[in-house]
Motif scaffolding. Structure first.
Motif, PDB file in Angstrom:
ATOM      1  N   ALA A 209       1.002  -1.715   0.023  1.00 43.26           N
ATOM      2  CA  ALA A 209      -0.071   0.212  -0.140  1.00 43.26           C
ATOM      3  C   ALA A 209       0.292   1.536   0.148  1.00 43.26           C
ATOM      4  O   ALA A 209       1.928   1.758   0.114  1.00 43.26           O
ATOM      5  CB  ALA A 209      -1.353  -0.233   1.129  1.00 43.26           C
ATOM      6  N   PHE A 210       0.064   2.239  -0.147  1.00 42.96           N
ATOM      7  CA  PHE A 210       0.925   3.656  -1.047  1.00 42.96           C
ATOM      8  C   PHE A 210       1.579   4.392   1.148  1.00 42.96           C
ATOM      9  O   PHE A 210       0.678   3.510   2.301  1.00 42.96           O
ATOM     10  CB  PHE A 210       0.159   5.078  -0.809  1.00 42.96           C
ATOM     11  N   SER A 211       2.316   4.680   0.889  1.00 41.83           N
ATOM     12  CA  SER A 211       2.945   5.187   1.883  1.00 41.83           C
ATOM     13  C   SER A 211       3.503   6.794   1.951  1.00 41.83           C
ATOM     14  O   SER A 211       4.598   6.499   0.236  1.00 41.83           O
ATOM     15  CB  SER A 211       4.313   4.688   2.383  1.00 41.83           C
ATOM     16  N   SER A 212       3.249   7.494   2.762  1.00 44.98           N
ATOM     17  CA  SER A 212       3.838   9.314   2.005  1.00 44.98           C
ATOM     18  C   SER A 212       4.875   8.783   2.120  1.00 44.98           C
ATOM     19  O   SER A 212       6.098  10.209   1.465  1.00 44.98           O
ATOM     20  CB  SER A 212       3.646  10.006   2.763  1.00 44.98           C
ATOM     21  N   ALA A 213       6.169   8.251   3.001  1.00 40.19           N
ATOM     22  CA  ALA A 213       7.699   8.298   3.394  1.00 40.19           C
ATOM     23  C   ALA A 213       8.159   7.727   1.662  1.00 40.19           C
ATOM     24  O   ALA A 213       9.237   8.213   1.720  1.00 40.19           O
ATOM     25  CB  ALA A 213       7.757   7.621   4.867  1.00 40.19           C
ATOM     26  N   LEU A 214       7.685   7.015   1.094  1.00 38.41           N
ATOM     27  CA  LEU A 214       8.034   6.851   0.134  1.00 38.41           C
ATOM     28  C   LEU A 214       7.419   7.370  -1.729  1.00 38.41           C
ATOM     29  O   LEU A 214       7.906   6.742  -2.493  1.00 38.41           O
ATOM     30  CB  LEU A 214       7.897   5.167  -0.165  1.00 38.41           C
ATOM     31  N   ALA A 215       6.531   7.961  -1.505  1.00 34.38           N
ATOM     32  CA  ALA A 215       5.549   8.815  -2.480  1.00 34.38           C
ATOM     33  C   ALA A 215       6.350   9.905  -2.861  1.00 34.38           C
ATOM     34  O   ALA A 215       6.241  11.029  -3.114  1.00 34.38           O
ATOM     35  CB  ALA A 215       4.364   9.112  -1.855  1.00 34.38           C
ATOM     36  N   HIS A 216       8.059   9.487  -2.867  1.00 33.48           N
ATOM     37  CA  HIS A 216       9.314  10.571  -4.161  1.00 33.48           C
ATOM     38  C   HIS A 216      10.317  10.319  -3.523  1.00 33.48           C
ATOM     39  O   HIS A 216      10.627   9.230  -3.566  1.00 33.48           O
ATOM     40  CB  HIS A 216       9.036  11.595  -2.877  1.00 33.48           C
TER      41      HIS A 216
END
Length: 296
Positions: A209-216
């Motif tokens: 699932a999506f994780s803001s820590a990895l979304a860059h």
């Protein structure tokens, strides 16, 4: 082995042959797609496209089933993955004949559009399911479907809009699916409405699932593991039961996407949700069309 056990075994094997796990499908980087279709989102065409070894047979299946839908209106309502699926079909149908607005709901989008084609009598439409007033938009869509019967088919999904980082409270998604499924039944649309399962994400997290820590940045996507299967399908766990209960056919596209290699995603800028086009998206298109044609 009893006759019943043998029958069940044959069903399982035939399912895996027709919709076999993608970890058993060989994918290779391909330079043979040529120039990307102009209807693909440009954000999804700068990555490396992959072609499945049995690509020609899949394309033949898609073309055959699209011909079976002649004189129909195939309406896609949903999220950004749904839009990718819609555009994949547009690119399979050839030159555009007429472009016109699809459906003016309380939610507006530049992508709300219908296409007619020079080489096909099928009309293909898309409307976005995002925004703040979900209930009114859902009512608008279903009312439109009711007015267009019997020559319309609706394929819906809005799962990726609910992009929770740590799936916990699924009440908002579950409630929307519950209300949507009940409204579809009350409008008498059970035979023309289909719910497409939300596809798997492949972020480098426990369940993908999506994780803001990895979304860059260009963090690589990660292949999924068998033990994360149930956890990765949390959106479908929240919705599928409501549609089954309402006698609305659920198009099972999650399992295939779960086993899709991570490199089939866009990948750049931390996008492990959308898929590079052309590429994997033809698989859910093939599954959707087989189910829809088989039920109409």
């Amino acid at each position: 082995m009893s006759a019943l056990a043998l029958y069940v075994f044959i069903l399982i094997i035939s399912h895996r042959i027709c919709f076999g796990h993608l970890n058993n499908v060989r994918w290779v980087p391909s330079k043979h797609f040529g120039k990307p279709c102009r209807f693909y989102d440009k954000g999804y065409t700068h990555c490396t496209p992959y072609r499945a070894v049995k690509w020609k047979s899949i394309e033949k299946s898609v073309s055959t089933n699209l011909r079976q839908l002649a004189s129909k209106t195939l309406f896609f309502y949903g999220d950004s993955i749904q839009r990718q699926i819609f555009r994949e079909i547009v690119c399979r149908l050839g030159p555009i004949k007429i472009r016109k607005p699809a459906l003016r709901t309380t939610i507006t989008s530049l992508w709300d559009v219908c296409y007619e084609f020079k080489l096909s009598t099928l009309t293909l439409c898309f409307a976005t399911a995002s925004g703040t007033n979900h209930t009114q938009a859902d009512v608008d869509v279903l009312s439109k479907m009711a007015s267009m019967q019997p020559n319309v088919i609706l394929v819906a999904n809005f799962g990726v809009h609910y992009n929770l980082e740590n799936p916990g409270d699924l009440s908002e998604l579950s409630n929307r699916c519950f209300i949507f499924s009940r409204m579809a039944s009350s409008f008498g649309l059970s035979k023309i409405v289909f719910w497409r399962q939300t596809l798997a994400q492949h972020f480098k997290t426990k369940n993908g699932a999506f994780s803001s820590a990895l979304a860059h940045g260009d963090m690589p996507c990660a292949n999924t593991r068998n033990e994360t299967f149930e956890g990765a399908s949390w959106r479908n766990n929240a919705c599928d039961g409501h549609f089954y209960h309402s006698s609305i056919r659920v198009i099972e596209t999650f399992e295939e996407s779960f086993y899709a290699p991570a490199e089939l995603h866009v990948g750049t800028n931390g996008d492990c949700t959308h898929f590079c086009q052309p590429g994997y998206v033809i698989f859910p298109v093939d599954i959707i069309l087989k189910v829809v044609v088989g039920q109409t």
